[in-house]
Write a protein that holds these residues in place. Structure first.
Motif, short mmCIF file in Angstrom:
data_model
loop_
_atom_site.label_atom_id
_atom_site.label_comp_id
_atom_site.label_asym_id
_atom_site.label_seq_id
_atom_site.Cartn_x
_atom_site.Cartn_y
_atom_site.Cartn_z
N GLU A 1 -9.46 -11.63 15.10
CA GLU A 1 -9.40 -11.67 13.64
C GLU A 1 -7.96 -11.50 13.16
OE1 GLU A 1 -11.91 -9.53 15.14
OE2 GLU A 1 -13.04 -11.41 15.04
N GLY A 2 -7.00 -11.73 14.04
CA GLY A 2 -5.60 -11.56 13.66
C GLY A 2 -5.20 -10.10 13.56
N GLY A 3 -6.01 -9.21 14.19
CA GLY A 3 -5.72 -7.78 14.15
C GLY A 3 -6.15 -7.10 12.88
N ASP A 4 -6.92 -7.79 12.03
CA ASP A 4 -7.31 -7.23 10.72
C ASP A 4 -8.17 -5.98 10.91
OD1 ASP A 4 -8.27 -6.73 8.15
OD2 ASP A 4 -8.23 -8.84 7.62
N MET A 5 -7.72 -4.85 10.35
CA MET A 5 -8.42 -3.57 10.45
C MET A 5 -9.21 -3.25 9.19
SD MET A 5 -5.25 -1.38 12.02
CE MET A 5 -6.12 0.18 11.95
N GLY A 6 -9.09 -4.08 8.14
CA GLY A 6 -9.75 -3.79 6.88
C GLY A 6 -8.98 -2.75 6.08
N TRP A 7 -9.68 -2.13 5.12
CA TRP A 7 -9.05 -1.15 4.23
C TRP A 7 -9.20 0.26 4.78
CZ3 TRP A 7 -6.18 -2.42 0.00
CH2 TRP A 7 -6.28 -3.72 -0.47
N ARG A 8 -8.11 1.03 4.74
CA ARG A 8 -8.11 2.42 5.19
C ARG A 8 -7.47 3.31 4.12
NH1 ARG A 8 -8.80 2.36 10.89
NH2 ARG A 8 -10.01 0.46 11.29
N LYS A 9 -8.03 4.50 3.96
CA LYS A 9 -7.42 5.47 3.05
C LYS A 9 -6.11 5.97 3.64
CE LYS A 9 -10.37 6.26 -0.41
NZ LYS A 9 -9.98 6.17 -1.84
N ALA B 1 -7.78 18.72 -7.78
CA ALA B 1 -7.02 19.65 -6.94
C ALA B 1 -7.64 19.83 -5.56
CB ALA B 1 -6.92 21.00 -7.63
N SER B 2 -8.86 19.39 -5.36
CA SER B 2 -9.56 19.59 -4.09
C SER B 2 -9.12 18.57 -3.05
CB SER B 2 -11.07 19.50 -4.28
OG SER B 2 -11.45 18.16 -4.59
N ASP B 3 -9.33 18.92 -1.77
CA ASP B 3 -9.02 17.98 -0.69
C ASP B 3 -9.87 16.72 -0.80
OD1 ASP B 3 -7.14 19.71 0.33
OD2 ASP B 3 -8.51 20.63 1.78
N LEU B 4 -11.15 16.90 -1.17
CA LEU B 4 -12.03 15.75 -1.31
C LEU B 4 -11.54 14.83 -2.42
CD1 LEU B 4 -14.64 14.22 -0.64
CD2 LEU B 4 -15.83 15.72 -2.27
N GLY B 5 -11.13 15.41 -3.55
CA GLY B 5 -10.63 14.61 -4.66
C GLY B 5 -9.38 13.85 -4.28
N LYS B 6 -8.46 14.53 -3.62
CA LYS B 6 -7.23 13.87 -3.19
C LYS B 6 -7.53 12.72 -2.23
CE LYS B 6 -4.41 18.04 -3.71
NZ LYS B 6 -3.67 19.11 -3.01
N MET B 7 -8.51 12.94 -1.37
CA MET B 7 -8.89 11.90 -0.42
C MET B 7 -9.49 10.69 -1.14
SD MET B 7 -9.24 10.86 2.75
CE MET B 7 -9.12 12.34 3.76
N GLN B 8 -10.44 10.93 -2.03
CA GLN B 8 -11.13 9.82 -2.68
C GLN B 8 -10.24 9.06 -3.64
OE1 GLN B 8 -14.97 10.62 -4.32
NE2 GLN B 8 -15.71 11.70 -2.53
N LEU B 9 -9.22 9.72 -4.19
CA LEU B 9 -8.35 9.06 -5.15
C LEU B 9 -7.04 8.57 -4.55
CD1 LEU B 9 -8.84 11.41 -8.24
CD2 LEU B 9 -9.96 9.24 -7.75
N SER B 10 -6.85 8.79 -3.24
CA SER B 10 -5.62 8.31 -2.61
C SER B 10 -5.63 6.79 -2.50
CB SER B 10 -5.46 8.94 -1.22
OG SER B 10 -6.45 8.44 -0.33
N GLU B 11 -4.46 6.22 -2.35
CA GLU B 11 -4.36 4.77 -2.27
C GLU B 11 -5.01 4.27 -0.98
OE1 GLU B 11 -0.48 3.13 -2.04
OE2 GLU B 11 0.19 4.47 -0.45
N GLU B 12 -5.44 3.01 -1.02
CA GLU B 12 -6.02 2.37 0.15
C GLU B 12 -5.08 1.28 0.65
OE1 GLU B 12 -10.73 2.28 0.10
OE2 GLU B 12 -9.91 1.40 -1.74
N LEU B 13 -5.02 1.15 1.96
CA LEU B 13 -4.12 0.19 2.60
C LEU B 13 -4.92 -0.79 3.44
CD1 LEU B 13 -1.42 2.74 3.87
CD2 LEU B 13 -1.50 1.54 1.67
N HIS B 14 -4.64 -2.07 3.25
CA HIS B 14 -5.25 -3.12 4.08
C HIS B 14 -4.30 -3.38 5.23
CE1 HIS B 14 -7.05 -7.46 4.30
NE2 HIS B 14 -7.37 -6.70 5.34
N LEU B 15 -4.75 -3.08 6.45
CA LEU B 15 -3.87 -3.09 7.61
C LEU B 15 -4.31 -4.09 8.67
CD1 LEU B 15 -3.57 0.79 8.10
CD2 LEU B 15 -1.99 -0.72 6.86
#
Length: 446
Positions: A235-243, A170-184
């Motif tokens: 690098e083709g604009g690769d930003m890596g993984w972001r939450k 229920a915490s903001d930290l928990g929601k952040m750590q468990l949110s999906e990650e996007l490779h952009l």
């Protein structure tokens, strides 16, 4: 050769005895080759051990490109690490923790496999790094002992309550750590800090033209290399993984709803106009778990039944089932799996990953409602029947398990450091290095 596994972290030097070499002459002076640098409870640490570990640390620092401190600076810190490791090994010895040759061979094979090497290639890699294969095996064995000591003394004491898991989710930290990650990946058309309307309009028009070409099928990476002003353009604009939870609006909502491969509409940012492409996503999504409803009959070799007799028995059971006898009745009479025999061999719905590889493979290859041929695992001889297969939504349980793992790892790290300080403070340690401070009540009382 670059060995991915950090050998300096998982390989430890041998404890060597004091070595003395004399000449053939009875009157020649004895030459001391090694000496004790620390007494640790009922054991000692030798100069040769310290020298070897310091050398490994220096090599590791050099490979990282950092400045290598002089040996005199490293000696005390490295010796302290060896002291704490030695204490854990002594605890393991007193607790009767032993690593069999079979377990050790498996561990060595796993390390080699993780580095995409055969055992022979692993030997060559060790030789290249100045380590012998025999020393490496002994060092791996020691690390395995330390791991088991920590499991018994520390990990088993770590408890996480259901309420702690709920609070974390229920915490903001928990929601952040468990949110999906996007490779952009991105394409940025920059604008000056004090851009006028003409410059902004030109940048917007250029970005829109790039967007139109991308929608028409142009390659995103090639367009980034040719057009983007971002520092990752080559690098083709690769930003890596972001939450996803860390992305500013409106990108958070737009990308969360986007299919992999999609691109965003051009958007104005403080640095210019940007287009994002979603390359991959992980975590946060619905989690489906495959389950199999299976039953089996297990018979084991014993002191009164040889391997051949056991194989013959399971074959007879198989033939009786094939001839129409009831599986459950035979399981109750013959199966030696205490967890399922009384249930007619029924394991109920089970995650295939919870089973040994041989059982998994036969189960996967056996059609539903068909009796498998007899097969062997480490537990004995089996026949099995698959009663059903299904995929269940495991999202809620998966998130709870993730939260549990995060909290447990956090508590384990804290508990481990407390325990290491405790065993160090309670031990008798005599540091014989020049200039060493003898601290702690253990020095005065033991």
């Amino acid at each position: 050769m670059n060995v991915k596994t950090k050998l300096s972290d998982c390989l430890r030097p041998l404890v060597l005895g004091a070595l003395f070499l004399g000449t053939a002459s009875a009157h020649a002076a004895v030459q001391q080759l090694d000496k004790v640098v620390a007494i640790v409870d009922n054991d000692v640490i030798m100069q040769s051990q310290l020298d070897q570990r310091v050398k490994e640390v220096q090599q590791t620092i050099a490979k990282r490109g950092g400045g290598v401190p002089p040996t005199s600076v490293l000696d005390q810190q490295v010796l302290e690490r060896l002291i704490v490791e030695n204490l854990q090994l002594q605890i393991g010895d007193r607790s009767g923790i032993r690593i069999s040759d079979e377990e050790l061979n498996q561990a060595v094979g796993t390390i080699a496999q993780r580095n995409n090497m055969s055992i022979d290639q692993f030997r060559a890699a060790l030789a290249h790094d100045g380590l012998s294969y025999e020393d490496a095996r002994d060092q791996i064995r020691r690390e395995m002992i330390i791991s088991r000591v920590r499991q018994r003394r520390v990990a088993e004491r770590v408890q996480v309550s259901e309420q702690e898991v709920k609070n974390f989710l229920a915490s903001d930290l928990g929601k952040m750590q468990l949110s999906e990650e996007l490779h952009l990946a991105n394409i940025l058309i920059p604008t000056p800090d004090s851009a006028n309307s003409e410059q902004l309009n030109a940048a917007a028009a250029k970005t829109q033209a790039i967007y139109d070409r991308l929608k028409a099928g142009a390659d995103f990476a090639q367009m980034a290399i040719a057009q983007s002003g971002s520092d990752n353009a080559l690098e083709g604009g690769d930003m890596g993984w972001r939450k996803a939870a860390q992305l500013p609006p409106p990108f958070d909502r737009e990308l969360s709803a986007m299919e992999v491969g999609g691109i965003t509409q051009p958007a104005r940012t403080p640095g210019g106009f940007i287009i994002l492409k979603l390359l991959e996503r992980r975590g946060g999504e619905t989690s489906l778990k495959d389950e199999v409803h299976v039953r089996h009959i297990l018979v084991k070799p014993s002191e009164i039944r040889t391997e051949a007799q056991t194989k013959e028995l399971i074959q007879k059971i198989y033939d009786r089932i094939q001839n129409g006898e009831d599986f459950a009745t035979l399981a109750k009479s013959f199966s030696e799996d205490p967890g399922s025999a009384l249930n007619g061999g029924d394991l109920n719905w089970i995650d295939p990953k919870a089973l040994v590889p041989e059982f998994q493979q036969v189960m996967a290859d056996t059609p539903q409602g068909v009796l498998s041929k007899p097969f062997k695992t480490q537990y004995g001889w089996h026949v099995l029947e698959v009663l059903g297969r299904r995929a269940t939504d495991n999202t809620s349980q998966a998130r709870e398990q993730q939260a549990l793992n995060i909290l447990r790892n956090r508590k384990y790290d804290e508990e481990l450091q407390t325990w290491l300080r405790q065993i160090r403070d309670e031990a008798y340690v005599e540091n014989k290095l020049p200039g060493a401070e003898q601290t702690g009540t253990n020095q005065a009382t033991k």
